[in-house]
Motif scaffolding. Structure first.
Motif, PDB file in Angstrom:
ATOM      1  N   LEU A   1     -36.288 -15.769 -32.081  1.00  0.00           N
ATOM      2  CA  LEU A   1     -36.138 -16.846 -33.062  1.00  0.00           C
ATOM      3  C   LEU A   1     -35.320 -16.359 -34.252  1.00  0.00           C
ATOM      4  O   LEU A   1     -34.399 -17.036 -34.709  1.00  0.00           O
ATOM      5  N   VAL A   2     -35.637 -15.179 -34.758  1.00  0.00           N
ATOM      6  CA  VAL A   2     -34.917 -14.624 -35.911  1.00  0.00           C
ATOM      7  C   VAL A   2     -33.445 -14.458 -35.580  1.00  0.00           C
ATOM      8  O   VAL A   2     -32.574 -14.857 -36.359  1.00  0.00           O
ATOM      9  N   GLU A   3     -33.132 -13.879 -34.417  1.00  0.00           N
ATOM     10  CA  GLU A   3     -31.733 -13.668 -34.031  1.00  0.00           C
ATOM     11  C   GLU A   3     -30.984 -14.995 -33.933  1.00  0.00           C
ATOM     12  O   GLU A   3     -29.822 -15.084 -34.346  1.00  0.00           O
ATOM     13  N   ASN A   4     -31.621 -16.024 -33.401  1.00  0.00           N
ATOM     14  CA  ASN A   4     -30.976 -17.332 -33.303  1.00  0.00           C
ATOM     15  C   ASN A   4     -30.742 -17.932 -34.678  1.00  0.00           C
ATOM     16  O   ASN A   4     -29.663 -18.432 -34.974  1.00  0.00           O
ATOM     17  N   LEU A   5     -31.759 -17.906 -35.525  1.00  0.00           N
ATOM     18  CA  LEU A   5     -31.640 -18.545 -36.836  1.00  0.00           C
ATOM     19  C   LEU A   5     -30.706 -17.795 -37.779  1.00  0.00           C
ATOM     20  O   LEU A   5     -30.222 -18.382 -38.754  1.00  0.00           O
ATOM     21  N   GLU A   6     -30.421 -16.536 -37.493  1.00  0.00           N
ATOM     22  CA  GLU A   6     -29.462 -15.785 -38.324  1.00  0.00           C
ATOM     23  C   GLU A   6     -28.057 -16.381 -38.225  1.00  0.00           C
ATOM     24  O   GLU A   6     -27.211 -16.100 -39.058  1.00  0.00           O
ATOM     25  N   GLU A   7     -27.822 -17.234 -37.238  1.00  0.00           N
ATOM     26  CA  GLU A   7     -26.513 -17.862 -37.070  1.00  0.00           C
ATOM     27  C   GLU A   7     -26.308 -19.053 -38.007  1.00  0.00           C
ATOM     28  O   GLU A   7     -25.197 -19.548 -38.136  1.00  0.00           O
ATOM     29  N   VAL A   8     -27.373 -19.517 -38.666  1.00  0.00           N
ATOM     30  CA  VAL A   8     -27.249 -20.637 -39.599  1.00  0.00           C
ATOM     31  C   VAL A   8     -26.579 -20.125 -40.870  1.00  0.00           C
ATOM     32  O   VAL A   8     -27.000 -19.124 -41.451  1.00  0.00           O
ATOM     33  N   LYS A   9     -25.522 -20.819 -41.292  1.00  0.00           N
ATOM     34  CA  LYS A   9     -24.755 -20.406 -42.469  1.00  0.00           C
ATOM     35  C   LYS A   9     -25.534 -20.711 -43.750  1.00  0.00           C
ATOM     36  O   LYS A   9     -26.106 -21.780 -43.912  1.00  0.00           O
TER      37      LYS A   9
ATOM     38  N   LYS B   1     -28.710 -26.721 -33.292  1.00  0.00           N
ATOM     39  CA  LYS B   1     -28.138 -25.949 -32.187  1.00  0.00           C
ATOM     40  C   LYS B   1     -28.841 -24.605 -32.043  1.00  0.00           C
ATOM     41  O   LYS B   1     -29.191 -24.200 -30.939  1.00  0.00           O
ATOM     42  N   THR B   2     -29.061 -23.906 -33.153  1.00  0.00           N
ATOM     43  CA  THR B   2     -29.703 -22.584 -33.058  1.00  0.00           C
ATOM     44  C   THR B   2     -31.147 -22.718 -32.579  1.00  0.00           C
ATOM     45  O   THR B   2     -31.622 -21.892 -31.803  1.00  0.00           O
ATOM     46  N   PHE B   3     -31.828 -23.766 -33.018  1.00  0.00           N
ATOM     47  CA  PHE B   3     -33.206 -23.970 -32.586  1.00  0.00           C
ATOM     48  C   PHE B   3     -33.261 -24.289 -31.091  1.00  0.00           C
ATOM     49  O   PHE B   3     -34.072 -23.721 -30.347  1.00  0.00           O
ATOM     50  N   ILE B   4     -32.390 -25.167 -30.628  1.00  0.00           N
ATOM     51  CA  ILE B   4     -32.345 -25.533 -29.209  1.00  0.00           C
ATOM     52  C   ILE B   4     -31.969 -24.316 -28.354  1.00  0.00           C
ATOM     53  O   ILE B   4     -32.525 -24.117 -27.273  1.00  0.00           O
TER      54      ILE B   4
ATOM     55  N   VAL C   1     -39.965 -22.903 -39.480  1.00  0.00           N
ATOM     56  CA  VAL C   1     -40.105 -23.198 -38.046  1.00  0.00           C
ATOM     57  C   VAL C   1     -41.506 -22.826 -37.564  1.00  0.00           C
ATOM     58  O   VAL C   1     -42.180 -23.620 -36.902  1.00  0.00           O
ATOM     59  N   LEU C   2     -41.963 -21.625 -37.897  1.00  0.00           N
ATOM     60  CA  LEU C   2     -43.282 -21.181 -37.436  1.00  0.00           C
ATOM     61  C   LEU C   2     -44.393 -22.073 -37.970  1.00  0.00           C
ATOM     62  O   LEU C   2     -45.314 -22.441 -37.232  1.00  0.00           O
ATOM     63  N   GLU C   3     -44.310 -22.409 -39.242  1.00  0.00           N
ATOM     64  CA  GLU C   3     -45.359 -23.226 -39.844  1.00  0.00           C
ATOM     65  C   GLU C   3     -45.346 -24.632 -39.250  1.00  0.00           C
ATOM     66  O   GLU C   3     -46.393 -25.223 -39.022  1.00  0.00           O
ATOM     67  N   THR C   4     -44.160 -25.159 -38.959  1.00  0.00           N
ATOM     68  CA  THR C   4     -44.071 -26.481 -38.341  1.00  0.00           C
ATOM     69  C   THR C   4     -44.660 -26.450 -36.932  1.00  0.00           C
ATOM     70  O   THR C   4     -45.382 -27.366 -36.534  1.00  0.00           O
ATOM     71  N   LEU C   5     -44.384 -25.390 -36.183  1.00  0.00           N
ATOM     72  CA  LEU C   5     -44.966 -25.247 -34.848  1.00  0.00           C
ATOM     73  C   LEU C   5     -46.491 -25.155 -34.908  1.00  0.00           C
ATOM     74  O   LEU C   5     -47.182 -25.518 -33.955  1.00  0.00           O
ATOM     75  N   CYS C   6     -47.006 -24.678 -36.035  1.00  0.00           N
ATOM     76  CA  CYS C   6     -48.464 -24.578 -36.219  1.00  0.00           C
ATOM     77  C   CYS C   6     -49.068 -25.874 -36.759  1.00  0.00           C
ATOM     78  O   CYS C   6     -50.269 -25.939 -37.007  1.00  0.00           O
ATOM     79  N   GLY C   7     -48.249 -26.879 -36.962  1.00  0.00           N
ATOM     80  CA  GLY C   7     -48.772 -28.185 -37.354  1.00  0.00           C
ATOM     81  C   GLY C   7     -48.620 -28.553 -38.816  1.00  0.00           C
ATOM     82  O   GLY C   7     -49.125 -29.595 -39.232  1.00  0.00           O
ATOM     83  N   CYS C   8     -47.930 -27.742 -39.604  1.00  0.00           N
ATOM     84  CA  CYS C   8     -47.735 -28.079 -41.016  1.00  0.00           C
ATOM     85  C   CYS C   8     -46.762 -29.253 -41.130  1.00  0.00           C
ATOM     86  O   CYS C   8     -45.728 -29.271 -40.480  1.00  0.00           O
TER      87      CYS C   8
ATOM     88  N   TRP D   1     -32.731 -21.259 -28.983  1.00  0.00           N
ATOM     89  CA  TRP D   1     -33.951 -20.455 -28.908  1.00  0.00           C
ATOM     90  C   TRP D   1     -34.930 -21.053 -27.896  1.00  0.00           C
ATOM     91  O   TRP D   1     -35.477 -20.340 -27.049  1.00  0.00           O
ATOM     92  N   VAL D   2     -35.138 -22.363 -27.962  1.00  0.00           N
ATOM     93  CA  VAL D   2     -36.056 -23.030 -27.030  1.00  0.00           C
ATOM     94  C   VAL D   2     -35.571 -22.849 -25.592  1.00  0.00           C
ATOM     95  O   VAL D   2     -36.365 -22.546 -24.699  1.00  0.00           O
ATOM     96  N   ASN D   3     -34.281 -23.013 -25.370  1.00  0.00           N
ATOM     97  CA  ASN D   3     -33.744 -22.825 -24.017  1.00  0.00           C
ATOM     98  C   ASN D   3     -33.915 -21.390 -23.540  1.00  0.00           C
ATOM     99  O   ASN D   3     -34.124 -21.148 -22.349  1.00  0.00           O
ATOM    100  N   GLY D   4     -33.816 -20.432 -24.442  1.00  0.00           N
ATOM    101  CA  GLY D   4     -34.065 -19.035 -24.085  1.00  0.00           C
ATOM    102  C   GLY D   4     -35.501 -18.805 -23.653  1.00  0.00           C
ATOM    103  O   GLY D   4     -35.777 -18.042 -22.722  1.00  0.00           O
ATOM    104  N   ILE D   5     -36.428 -19.481 -24.301  1.00  0.00           N
ATOM    105  CA  ILE D   5     -37.843 -19.366 -23.938  1.00  0.00           C
ATOM    106  C   ILE D   5     -38.089 -19.957 -22.560  1.00  0.00           C
ATOM    107  O   ILE D   5     -38.917 -19.457 -21.794  1.00  0.00           O
ATOM    108  N   ARG D   6     -37.366 -21.000 -22.226  1.00  0.00           N
ATOM    109  CA  ARG D   6     -37.566 -21.666 -20.935  1.00  0.00           C
ATOM    110  C   ARG D   6     -37.361 -20.724 -19.767  1.00  0.00           C
ATOM    111  O   ARG D   6     -37.923 -20.933 -18.690  1.00  0.00           O
TER     112      ARG D   6
END
Length: 166
Positions: A4-12, A86-89, A32-39, A91-96
């Protein structure tokens, strides 16, 4: 697969000047982590971040602590949403890639009727690891009386030596 960190490092980072107190990667990863936890909302993300600060410091720098809810709001209103998406997707595709592999569920339970109030015996708490692929309990560890699941889970994972699973 990139983390996740490596993917998000691409955001300018569009912020400019010397009033930047928090690293962009720290803000993005926490959100991202807090949102995944329901925040839901910046105030809850800030509160959750403060509650999990010590854990977050194990992989984020957090030079000035957890950003305020206003900082989260400002940063997300100024980043490019398409770039973030794009960076989030990615990451998700990498997890798949790992979805075809085993998913191990960790769960803590209190064993029924394991307490004895007369003899002041407290109930027994355990953490279990369950293999979804094999429909099998891989292991279980008792949680120390003066401890909690958060401390027991890493001990269980060390015993199991899991690889190529989620």
């Amino acid at each position: 697969m990139k983390s996740l960190v490596e993917n998000l490092e691409e955001v300018k980072d569009y912020r400019k000047g010397n009033a930047i107190d928090h690293k962009l990667i720290d803000i993005l990863v926490i959100a991202v982590l807090e949102t995944l936890c329901g925040c839901e909302g910046w105030k809850y993300i800030e509160q959750f971040g403060n509650a999990k600060k010590e854990w977050l410091k194990t992989f984020l720098e957090l030079p000035n602590g957890i950003p305020s809810h206003d900082t989260f709001g400002r940063v997300f209103s100024n980043i490019n949403p398409k770039e973030f998406h794009k960076t989030f997707i990615d990451w998700v595709n990498g997890i798949r890639e790992f979805i075809d592999k085993d998913i191990v569920a960790l769960d803590g339970k209190t064993l029924r009727r394991s307490h004895d109030k007369i003899n002041e015996k407290k109930p027994i708490h355990v953490v279990s690891a369950w293999s979804n692929l094999n429909s099998l309990a891989l292991g279980q560890i008792k949680v120390d009386e003066k401890s909690n699941e958060i401390i027991a889970i890493p001990e269980l994972l060390k015993l199991l030596e899991l690889k190529n699973c989620t």
